[in-house]
Design a protein around this motif. Structure first.
Motif, PDB file in Angstrom:
ATOM      1  N   ILE A 211      61.677  66.429 129.617  1.00  0.00           N
ATOM      2  CA  ILE A 211      60.607  67.399 129.926  1.00  0.00           C
ATOM      3  C   ILE A 211      60.581  67.437 131.305  1.00  0.00           C
ATOM      4  N   VAL A 212      60.332  68.329 131.862  1.00  0.00           N
ATOM      5  CA  VAL A 212      60.100  68.704 133.347  1.00  0.00           C
ATOM      6  C   VAL A 212      58.725  69.601 133.368  1.00  0.00           C
ATOM      7  N   ARG A 213      57.765  69.084 134.088  1.00  0.00           N
ATOM      8  CA  ARG A 213      56.485  69.595 134.495  1.00  0.00           C
ATOM      9  C   ARG A 213      56.420  70.094 135.655  1.00  0.00           C
ATOM     10  N   VAL A 214      55.785  71.193 135.562  1.00  0.00           N
ATOM     11  CA  VAL A 214      55.384  72.163 136.462  1.00  0.00           C
ATOM     12  C   VAL A 214      53.710  72.259 136.572  1.00  0.00           C
ATOM     13  N   GLY A 215      52.925  71.427 137.052  1.00  0.00           N
ATOM     14  CA  GLY A 215      51.655  71.554 136.771  1.00  0.00           C
ATOM     15  C   GLY A 215      51.072  71.233 135.577  1.00  0.00           C
ATOM     16  N   ARG A 216      50.511  71.860 134.719  1.00  0.00           N
ATOM     17  CA  ARG A 216      50.296  71.683 133.304  1.00  0.00           C
ATOM     18  C   ARG A 216      51.103  72.136 132.217  1.00  0.00           C
ATOM     19  N   VAL A 217      52.196  72.726 132.715  1.00  0.00           N
ATOM     20  CA  VAL A 217      53.277  73.382 131.904  1.00  0.00           C
ATOM     21  C   VAL A 217      54.526  72.479 131.867  1.00  0.00           C
ATOM     22  N   ASP A 218      54.860  72.335 130.611  1.00  0.00           N
ATOM     23  CA  ASP A 218      56.109  71.705 130.154  1.00  0.00           C
ATOM     24  C   ASP A 218      57.276  72.669 130.150  1.00  0.00           C
ATOM     25  N   LEU A 219      58.430  72.050 130.487  1.00  0.00           N
ATOM     26  CA  LEU A 219      59.503  72.723 130.362  1.00  0.00           C
ATOM     27  C   LEU A 219      60.615  71.726 129.739  1.00  0.00           C
ATOM     28  N   ASP A 220      61.097  72.392 128.435  1.00  0.00           N
ATOM     29  CA  ASP A 220      62.098  71.310 127.904  1.00  0.00           C
ATOM     30  C   ASP A 220      63.336  71.580 128.449  1.00  0.00           C
ATOM     31  N   VAL A 221      64.247  70.590 128.695  1.00  0.00           N
ATOM     32  CA  VAL A 221      65.449  70.485 129.337  1.00  0.00           C
ATOM     33  C   VAL A 221      66.497  70.828 127.817  1.00  0.00           C
ATOM     34  N   ILE A 222      67.106  71.686 128.131  1.00  0.00           N
ATOM     35  CA  ILE A 222      68.391  71.965 127.137  1.00  0.00           C
ATOM     36  C   ILE A 222      69.669  71.829 128.016  1.00  0.00           C
ATOM     37  N   ALA A 223      70.589  70.767 127.731  1.00  0.00           N
ATOM     38  CA  ALA A 223      71.854  70.584 128.271  1.00  0.00           C
ATOM     39  C   ALA A 223      73.020  71.269 127.340  1.00  0.00           C
ATOM     40  N   ILE A 224      73.611  72.263 128.370  1.00  0.00           N
ATOM     41  CA  ILE A 224      74.625  72.900 127.607  1.00  0.00           C
ATOM     42  C   ILE A 224      75.970  72.469 128.718  1.00  0.00           C
ATOM     43  N   ALA A 225      76.964  71.716 128.071  1.00  0.00           N
ATOM     44  CA  ALA A 225      78.149  71.599 128.701  1.00  0.00           C
ATOM     45  C   ALA A 225      79.105  72.618 128.630  1.00  0.00           C
ATOM     46  N   GLY A 226      80.152  72.840 129.494  1.00  0.00           N
ATOM     47  CA  GLY A 226      81.223  73.761 129.282  1.00  0.00           C
ATOM     48  C   GLY A 226      81.336  74.480 130.611  1.00  0.00           C
ATOM     49  N   HIS A 227      80.337  75.317 131.138  1.00  0.00           N
ATOM     50  CA  HIS A 227      80.539  75.880 132.367  1.00  0.00           C
ATOM     51  C   HIS A 227      80.777  75.008 133.379  1.00  0.00           C
TER      52      HIS A 227
END
Length: 224
Positions: free
Chosen positions: A123-139
């Motif tokens: 999880i990456v946070r910007v202020g009080r907002v959570d952003l979920d990290v989705i790893a997508i390999a290939g590119h």
């Protein structure tokens, strides 16, 4: 004020979409590559995060409200997505985050060390907002997407070059990389997120998962 369409071009004005807790400002840089950069601002705290300092710090830095920037997330290691990274970090003191498998390559190319190496499920946070990290390999091995689940129930996904309207990102003729990419896009994005999900790619116009879902078998069959 121009309503948000997601259709921006280098040299043109940025566009902002304001959600309940997050403001998304999209701007395009570099006439040749036309990279999208996304400034995310927590509407409650004012903290800001930049997705891809792709180019043109003279365009990106004036977008910052109050001049502050907490974090830059680089979606992947390709040169066109981090040409302004060193200048933006130097000007703002922002921390740099990148997918773990790509972090060393980005540091070699830019001189900017990753303060955090992102893994799938982080999880990456910007202020009080959570952003979920989705790893997508290939590119690339360490490409990452960031997912914001707005309080109205509609997800917003920043996909880098892993997913575009019309297909997945290029794997440059590597068949194994393509299979990995299409498998992870299908499993980790289309398999978990609803049709109303807005997605914001590294180049070009935004998309809706529901408009792309039926084309997955076609993409898999054509192998790009």
């Amino acid at each position: 004020m121009t309503s948000y369409t997601g259709d921006v071009s280098p040299g043109g004005d940025p566009q902002t979409r304001t959600l309940s807790t997050l403001a998304i400002t999209k701007v395009a840089v570099d006439d040749k590559m036309s990279n999208n950069c996304y400034l995310l601002r927590c509407t409650e705290s004012g903290e800001q995060l930049l997705v891809d300092a792709a180019d043109s710090p003279d365009v990106l830095l004036p977008l910052l409200k109050g001049g502050g920037l907490a974090t830059v997330v680089t979606t992947h290691q390709h040169w066109d997505h981090h040409r302004a990274l060193a200048a933006v970090v130097e000007a703002t003191g922002a921390e740099h985050f990148a997918g773990a498998p790509d972090a060393d390559a980005i540091e070699e190319q830019t001189g900017v060390e990753a303060a955090r190496r992102l893994e799938h499920g982080d999880i990456v946070r910007v202020g009080r907002v959570d952003l979920d990290v989705i790893a997508i390999a290939g590119h690339t091995p360490g490409s990452v997407c960031l997912l914001h689940r707005d309080s109205d129930g509609v997800p917003h996904l920043f996909t880098g070059d892993s997913l575009f309207p019309g297909g997945v990102g290029s794997t440059f003729g590597d068949a194994d990389a393509f299979e990995l990419l299409i498998d992870q896009v299908e499993e980790r994005i289309f398999g978990l997120l609803p049709d109303e999900t807005h997605f914001y790619p590294g180049h070009g116009k935004d998309g809706l998962l529901g408009q792309e879902r039926e084309h997955l078998p076609e993409w898999r069959a054509r192998k790009w």
